[in-house]
Design an enzyme around this catalytic site. Structure first.
Site, PDB file in Angstrom:
ATOM      1  CB  SER A 588      -0.910   0.018   1.231  1.00 45.72           C
ATOM      2  OG  SER A 588      -1.590   1.250   1.337  1.00 45.72           O
ATOM      3  CE1 TYR A 601      -4.694  -1.993   5.079  1.00 39.15           C
ATOM      4  CE2 TYR A 601      -3.885   0.211   4.550  1.00 39.15           C
ATOM      5  CZ  TYR A 601      -4.319  -1.041   4.139  1.00 39.15           C
ATOM      6  OH  TYR A 601      -4.384  -1.341   2.798  1.00 39.15           O
TER       7      TYR A 601
END
Length: 711
Positions: A588, A601
């Site tokens: 990501s 996250y």
């Protein structure tokens, strides 16, 4: 029309439907195709792509308007089970028969094939097959040429001609082995003429080591005659199994129990695939069919396996002979290098045998030697492995060798099995007409011969990646933790790509046993794994104060531990294969960019990114490339937006959930919305061949987020 009851047949399927046939009355070509499809639907009658069927009709010559006799026949490379009119060749029969006037002899056999084109009636015809003259020189209106195991068992028996004469009381003729072509057509005509001179009316002809020809005045009569002849052959074989000696000389060893042998197969398949892929990557197929186990566990295995197959259709797909592994079914496979060392001499010996076969039999115009590795590998007590350029060919090789096992079993029960002589076998395998077919095959796609497992591939980004890889020729292992979603995705993929390109398995990336089972399933389905994409994930957007330990553990379990567990299992398989591979980790932009409400996250993604670099540094010596794709804001069809993530991100940026896509697009340099297909393209960029010397790299697919630039 029919007067046959299905109960009369025990060894073949009577599928004729009077109502369907009546709909086709008056259209002999349609009835011929209907008959062909019925015959091809029963694999006891003929193998996939094997055999040929024909009909002779009267039609108007489009140039003269006069009646002409036309033969419709299955075109080259077709399958009678799926035959349509567009898959047929239609030829002027008189022109075809007149080719005898220019036939110069058997050494000029292949030249005749091009001349078939001068006989074409229907200009949209498929190319006529090599069997065309075999049908053309016979006077019968409807003809079936099939490769039923029961008939070939007699045709491949040492006393085949005598058995055929006695079994059918002279009503089935015999023509000894001859490669299919013009000369064989002339021999078959001579066989009929000789029988007629003795006042004998033949119902068919047995071709030595090859197959069966049968016929009739109508499509239905031909169909029933074919079934009756094959049924009689099968009954004869069945009555002789175990009569004079035990089948295959009785069983020498016992098979492992089902679960144990399939586990053993899964563990050894990547090792075998590595050996068989020394020239090009191969796809595998495994079967523990009862017929295979009966053969490979028998005393006669050592005598019969080296002989190879008899029928040309079988031989072309299974090679000169199988490789029999000298491995105990209870062998401990945990020491991979020791097993490789044990198997290396066997594979080297097979390649040397094949090279000697080629060098002994080749002619001045023979094509170059092909891959010397075995296609069929037999592991007593465990099962049979077949390897080919794609899954379809690997599966077909397996089916054809089962046909060969049936033939050997039958021939040994009534006489003695005889295989094709080595030179005849070579002339079939390296036939220039077959070589021309191979040269006309489309070039392999970028991922042909490769096997990909993408975690979480039942939806969203994972599904898009799997679809992209399948489009590029890969075999894909669809997996998910959700049974319903997995079933739906698997059905979608099978509809698009066919059953041979797709396998599916449940997979919980946080569980080692689940992961091991998933990799075993991939190895059983295709022989191994070349590409592992760690895509499965979740997202939780909360401030540090709101984050719970449960949230934290869940993120790290799925994203970090999951990547570790799946990568480790994939690496084990790749090392067994020994020719490298690809790990691609879907990470990501958040691995680099520090944003609000994202401690769990974002830090887990950072751990994934660094684990990628660490693995790349470690696995270079194994030729395993490890790379990262960094998406951002992939909203379409993504599970990431469930569970409150969208609400959390919207809150962090001060917008509504509905405004999120536009917000994400506007903050990119390219002002673009990112889609799952964009991530799939990035993954393909890493594994498609152009970046084979790239490892430890990251590719951002975020529309351009300056804060996410690597420094």
């Amino acid at each position: 029309m029919s007067n046959i009851n299905n109960i009369n047949f025990q060894h073949v399927s009577y599928l004729w439907n009077d109502a369907k046939a009546r709909e086709l009355e008056g259209d002999e070509v349609a009835l011929f195709i209907y008959r062909s499809n019925l015959l091809g639907a029963d694999l006891r009658l003929t193998n996939y792509g094997g055999g040929n069927t024909s009909v002779k009709i009267t039609d108007k010559d489009p140039l003269t308007g006069e009646d002409s006799e036309i033969m419709w026949i299955k075109g080259s490379g077709g399958d009678i089970g799926t035959l349509t009119k567009s898959g047929c060749a239609a030829l002027y029969l008189e022109r075809l028969r007149n080719l005898e006037n220019v036939y110069k002899g058997i050494e000029f056999e292949d030249e005749m094939v091009e001349l078939f084109n001068h006989c074409i009636f229907d200009l949209s015809s498929k190319a006529p097959s090599i069997d065309t003259p075999l049908h053309g020189f016979l006077s019968f209106k409807h003809i079936d040429h099939l490769h039923p195991d029961a008939a070939i068992a007699i045709a491949a028996a040492k006393d085949g001609a005598k058995i055929t004469e006695e079994l059918f009381n002279g009503e089935i003729g015999w023509v000894g082995w001859q490669r299919p072509g013009f000369d064989l057509g002339l021999q078959m005509r001579a066989c009929l003429e000789e029988a007629e001179s003795r006042g004998k009316k033949l119902k068919g002809v047995m071709l030595g080591s090859h197959g069966l020809f049968t016929w009739g005045d109508t499509s239905y009569e031909s169909y029933v005659n074919t079934l009756e002849v094959i049924e009689k052959c099968a009954e004869y074989l069945e009555s002789n199994y175990g009569k004079n000696r035990p089948v295959f000389g009785s069983q020498k060893i016992e098979s492992l129990p089902l679960e144990a042998r399939q586990l053993k197969a899964a563990k050894v398949a990547p090792i075998l695939r590595g050996f068989c892929s020394s020239e090009r990557k191969m796809i595998g197929h495994y079967t523990d069919d009862a017929r295979v186990l009966e053969f490979i566990n028998s005393n006669d295995l050592v005598k019969l396996a080296p002989l190879g197959t008899s029928c040309p259709d079988h031989f072309l797909r299974t090679k000169i002979s199988p490789l029999v592994l000298d491995l105990d079914p209870n062998e401990d496979l945990s020491d991979v290098e020791a097993i490789k060392a044990k198997l290396t001499p066997a594979f080297e010996a097979y390649r040397a045998m094949y090279s000697e076969y080629y060098n002994t039999c080749n002619k001045s115009n023979s094509p170059a030697m092909r891959d010397p590795n075995p296609v069929v590998i037999l592991y007593p007590g465990v099962g049979m492995f077949t390897f080919a350029k794609d899954k379809i060919m690997a599966r077909l090789a397996s089916e054809y060798y089962i046909n060969a096992v049936n033939v050997m079993k039958g021939a040994e029960a009534v006489s003695e099995y005889t295989a094709l002589p080595r030179q005849e076998a070579f002339d079939i395998e390296y036939w220039l007409l077959e070589e021309a077919k191979l040269q006309r095959m489309p070039k392999p796609k970028a991922l042909s011969g490769r096997i990909a497992l993408i975690t979480g591939s039942a939806g969203g980004i994972g599904k898009a990646i799997a679809k992209r890889f399948a489009e590029e020729g890969a075999c894909v292992v669809i997996n998910d933790i959700n049974v319903e979603r997995l079933e739906g995705a698997t059905n979608d993929f099978i509809k698009i790509f066919g059953k041979d390109a797709v396998s599916s398995t449940l997979l919980n990336v946080t569980d080692e046993k689940s992961t091991e089972k998933a990799l075993d399933a991939a190895c059983l389905a295709f022989g191994g794994v070349d590409i592992v994409v760690n895509n499965a994930g979740i997202s939780i957007s909360k401030s540090i104060a709101e984050h719970s330990l449960e949230d934290w553990d869940k993120l790290y379990d799925i994203l970090v531990k999951g990547q570790f567990i799946v990568s480790k299992a994939g690496i084990e398989v790749m090392r067994k294969q020994g020719f490298g591979g690809d790990l691609v980790n879907i990470v990501s932009k958040n691995a680099v960019v520090a944003g609000p409400n994202n401690p769990g996250y974002g830090s887990a993604k950072a751990a994934q990114a660094h684990l990628t670099r660490l693995m790349a540094a470690e696995l270079g010596g194994d030729k395993i490339r490890v790379n990262t794709v960094n998406p951002d804001a992939v909203i379409s069809d993504s599970n990431i937006w469930s569970g409150g993530w969208a609400e959390g991100r919207a809150k962090a940026y001060g917008v509504t959930v509905a405004e999120l896509p536009a917000y994400y697009a506007k903050r990119t340099l390219l002002n673009e919305i990112i889609l799952p297909d964009d991530i799939a393209n990035a993954c393909f960029a890493f594994v498609g061949g152009l970046l084979n010397k790239s490892t430890g790299n990251a590719l951002n697919v975020d529309g351009g987020v300056a804060m996410g630039f690597y420094r």
